[in-house]
Design a protein around this motif. Structure first.
Motif, PDB file in Angstrom:
ATOM      1  N   SER A 182       0.850  -1.188   0.000  1.00 29.44           N
ATOM      2  CA  SER A 182       0.000   0.000   0.000  1.00 29.44           C
ATOM      3  C   SER A 182       0.884   1.236   0.000  1.00 29.44           C
ATOM      4  CB  SER A 182      -0.945   0.014   1.214  1.00 29.44           C
ATOM      5  OG  SER A 182      -0.210   0.158   2.407  1.00 29.44           O
ATOM      6  N   ALA A 183       0.266   2.356  -0.320  1.00 26.44           N
ATOM      7  CA  ALA A 183       0.965   3.644  -0.330  1.00 26.44           C
ATOM      8  C   ALA A 183       0.152   4.631   0.499  1.00 26.44           C
ATOM      9  CB  ALA A 183       1.113   4.154  -1.763  1.00 26.44           C
ATOM     10  N   SER A 184       0.818   5.667   0.964  1.00 23.84           N
ATOM     11  CA  SER A 184       0.121   6.735   1.682  1.00 23.84           C
ATOM     12  C   SER A 184       0.782   8.064   1.324  1.00 23.84           C
ATOM     13  CB  SER A 184       0.171   6.507   3.194  1.00 23.84           C
ATOM     14  OG  SER A 184       1.469   6.768   3.682  1.00 23.84           O
ATOM     15  N   ALA A 185       0.151   9.137   1.746  1.00 25.03           N
ATOM     16  CA  ALA A 185       0.700  10.468   1.475  1.00 25.03           C
ATOM     17  C   ALA A 185       1.871  10.804   2.388  1.00 25.03           C
ATOM     18  CB  ALA A 185      -0.396  11.515   1.628  1.00 25.03           C
ATOM     19  N   ALA A 186       2.105   9.980   3.405  1.00 30.32           N
ATOM     20  CA  ALA A 186       3.180  10.255   4.363  1.00 30.32           C
ATOM     21  C   ALA A 186       4.536   9.808   3.825  1.00 30.32           C
ATOM     22  CB  ALA A 186       2.900   9.541   5.681  1.00 30.32           C
ATOM     23  N   GLU A 187       5.539  10.608   4.109  1.00 32.54           N
ATOM     24  CA  GLU A 187       6.932  10.216   3.884  1.00 32.54           C
ATOM     25  C   GLU A 187       7.324   9.328   5.065  1.00 32.54           C
ATOM     26  OE1 GLU A 187      11.024  12.642   2.825  1.00 32.54           O
ATOM     27  OE2 GLU A 187       9.409  13.676   3.871  1.00 32.54           O
ATOM     28  N   LYS A 188       8.085   8.248   4.804  1.00 32.47           N
ATOM     29  CA  LYS A 188       8.380   7.285   5.860  1.00 32.47           C
ATOM     30  C   LYS A 188       9.875   7.017   5.989  1.00 32.47           C
ATOM     31  CE  LYS A 188       4.207   4.648   4.767  1.00 32.47           C
ATOM     32  NZ  LYS A 188       3.864   5.362   3.548  1.00 32.47           N
ATOM     33  N   LEU A 189      10.314   6.817   7.226  1.00 31.58           N
ATOM     34  CA  LEU A 189      11.649   6.299   7.522  1.00 31.58           C
ATOM     35  C   LEU A 189      11.462   5.032   8.331  1.00 31.58           C
ATOM     36  CD1 LEU A 189      13.582   9.479   8.744  1.00 31.58           C
ATOM     37  CD2 LEU A 189      13.768   8.347   6.522  1.00 31.58           C
ATOM     38  N   TYR A 190      12.136   3.959   7.922  1.00 33.49           N
ATOM     39  CA  TYR A 190      12.151   2.714   8.676  1.00 33.49           C
ATOM     40  C   TYR A 190      13.564   2.502   9.179  1.00 33.49           C
ATOM     41  CZ  TYR A 190       7.723   1.426   6.343  1.00 33.49           C
ATOM     42  OH  TYR A 190       6.437   1.393   5.883  1.00 33.49           O
ATOM     43  N   ILE A 191      13.706   2.229  10.475  1.00 33.18           N
ATOM     44  CA  ILE A 191      15.013   1.962  11.083  1.00 33.18           C
ATOM     45  C   ILE A 191      14.878   0.670  11.882  1.00 33.18           C
ATOM     46  CG2 ILE A 191      16.843   2.840  12.595  1.00 33.18           C
ATOM     47  CD1 ILE A 191      15.056   5.629  12.092  1.00 33.18           C
ATOM     48  N   CYS A 226      15.718   2.768   5.727  1.00 35.99           N
ATOM     49  CA  CYS A 226      15.323   3.126   4.362  1.00 35.99           C
ATOM     50  C   CYS A 226      14.316   4.271   4.425  1.00 35.99           C
ATOM     51  CB  CYS A 226      14.779   1.928   3.592  1.00 35.99           C
ATOM     52  SG  CYS A 226      13.149   1.369   4.081  1.00 35.99           S
ATOM     53  N   HIS A 227      14.242   4.993   3.342  1.00 40.24           N
ATOM     54  CA  HIS A 227      13.332   6.122   3.178  1.00 40.24           C
ATOM     55  C   HIS A 227      12.336   5.759   2.086  1.00 40.24           C
ATOM     56  CE1 HIS A 227      12.192   9.739   0.839  1.00 40.24           C
ATOM     57  NE2 HIS A 227      11.920  10.213   2.047  1.00 40.24           N
ATOM     58  N   LEU A 228      11.071   6.045   2.322  1.00 42.54           N
ATOM     59  CA  LEU A 228      10.021   5.866   1.323  1.00 42.54           C
ATOM     60  C   LEU A 228       9.375   7.219   1.078  1.00 42.54           C
ATOM     61  CD1 LEU A 228       8.564   2.624   2.851  1.00 42.54           C
ATOM     62  CD2 LEU A 228       9.732   2.765   0.658  1.00 42.54           C
ATOM     63  N   ALA A 229       9.300   7.606  -0.195  1.00 37.33           N
ATOM     64  CA  ALA A 229       8.732   8.894  -0.571  1.00 37.33           C
ATOM     65  C   ALA A 229       7.215   8.882  -0.422  1.00 37.33           C
ATOM     66  CB  ALA A 229       9.113   9.210  -2.020  1.00 37.33           C
ATOM     67  N   PRO A 230       6.593  10.037  -0.269  1.00 34.71           N
ATOM     68  CA  PRO A 230       5.129  10.088  -0.243  1.00 34.71           C
ATOM     69  C   PRO A 230       4.566   9.422  -1.506  1.00 34.71           C
ATOM     70  CG  PRO A 230       6.054  12.228   0.339  1.00 34.71           C
ATOM     71  CD  PRO A 230       7.193  11.371  -0.135  1.00 34.71           C
ATOM     72  N   GLY A 231       3.574   8.572  -1.328  1.00 35.57           N
ATOM     73  CA  GLY A 231       2.960   7.900  -2.461  1.00 35.57           C
ATOM     74  C   GLY A 231       3.681   6.647  -2.942  1.00 35.57           C
ATOM     75  N   GLU A 232       4.842   6.340  -2.383  1.00 37.61           N
ATOM     76  CA  GLU A 232       5.594   5.145  -2.795  1.00 37.61           C
ATOM     77  C   GLU A 232       5.001   3.915  -2.101  1.00 37.61           C
ATOM     78  OE1 GLU A 232      10.202   3.531  -3.146  1.00 37.61           O
ATOM     79  OE2 GLU A 232       9.797   5.357  -2.012  1.00 37.61           O
ATOM     80  N   ALA A 233       4.510   2.974  -2.901  1.00 40.33           N
ATOM     81  CA  ALA A 233       3.907   1.760  -2.339  1.00 40.33           C
ATOM     82  C   ALA A 233       4.994   0.833  -1.815  1.00 40.33           C
ATOM     83  CB  ALA A 233       3.079   1.047  -3.400  1.00 40.33           C
ATOM     84  N   ARG A 234       4.653   0.143  -0.718  1.00 40.25           N
ATOM     85  CA  ARG A 234       5.589  -0.806  -0.125  1.00 40.25           C
ATOM     86  C   ARG A 234       4.822  -1.909   0.581  1.00 40.25           C
ATOM     87  NH1 ARG A 234       2.771  -0.922   3.641  1.00 40.25           N
ATOM     88  NH2 ARG A 234       2.827   0.366   5.493  1.00 40.25           N
TER      89      ARG A 234
END
Length: 113
Positions: A52-61, A84-92
């Motif tokens: 899924s994707a969301s409008a939020a920018e994400k950092l996973y540590i 890792c960094h996930l951009a807004p709208g990037e599905a994961r």
């Protein structure tokens, strides 16, 4: 300053996640952060999150164990202190493919709308 003691962190439900317990450390109902929230996710073996994707920018540590992150760009397995960094709208999608519990800090930008 707002301190959240680990012993006092409140669990929260994350949509589209399974075999995972999340604890809110900052933001959300826990504190008045303006730009982000921070949680700690514990994934049981076989646990994860569906694509899924969301409008939020994400950092996973990753704090302990291993977490596999799948995106359209590829798949990567993160170990302790990898991030890792996930951009807004990037599905994961997220998978714990190991037999050990995996713990990961999750930092999400707050979306404005």
């Amino acid at each position: 300053m707002h301190v959240t003691r680990f012993a006092d962190a409140k669990p929260y439900d994350a949509r589209r996640h399974h075999a995972m317990v999340g604890l809110q450390l900052q933001g959300g109902a826990e504190s008045a952060t303006e730009a982000f929230t921070c949680g700690l996710s514990h994934f049981l073996p076989g646990g994860g999150a569906e694509m899924s994707a969301s409008a939020a920018e994400k950092l996973y540590i990753v704090v302990s164990g291993e977490v596999t992150v799948l995106t359209e760009a590829g798949t990567v397995t993160l170990g302790p202190l990898d991030s890792c960094h996930l951009a807004p709208g990037e599905a994961r999608a997220i998978e714990n493919r190991s037999n050990a519990v995996a713990s990961m800090l999750v930092v999400l930008s707050k979306t404005r709308g």
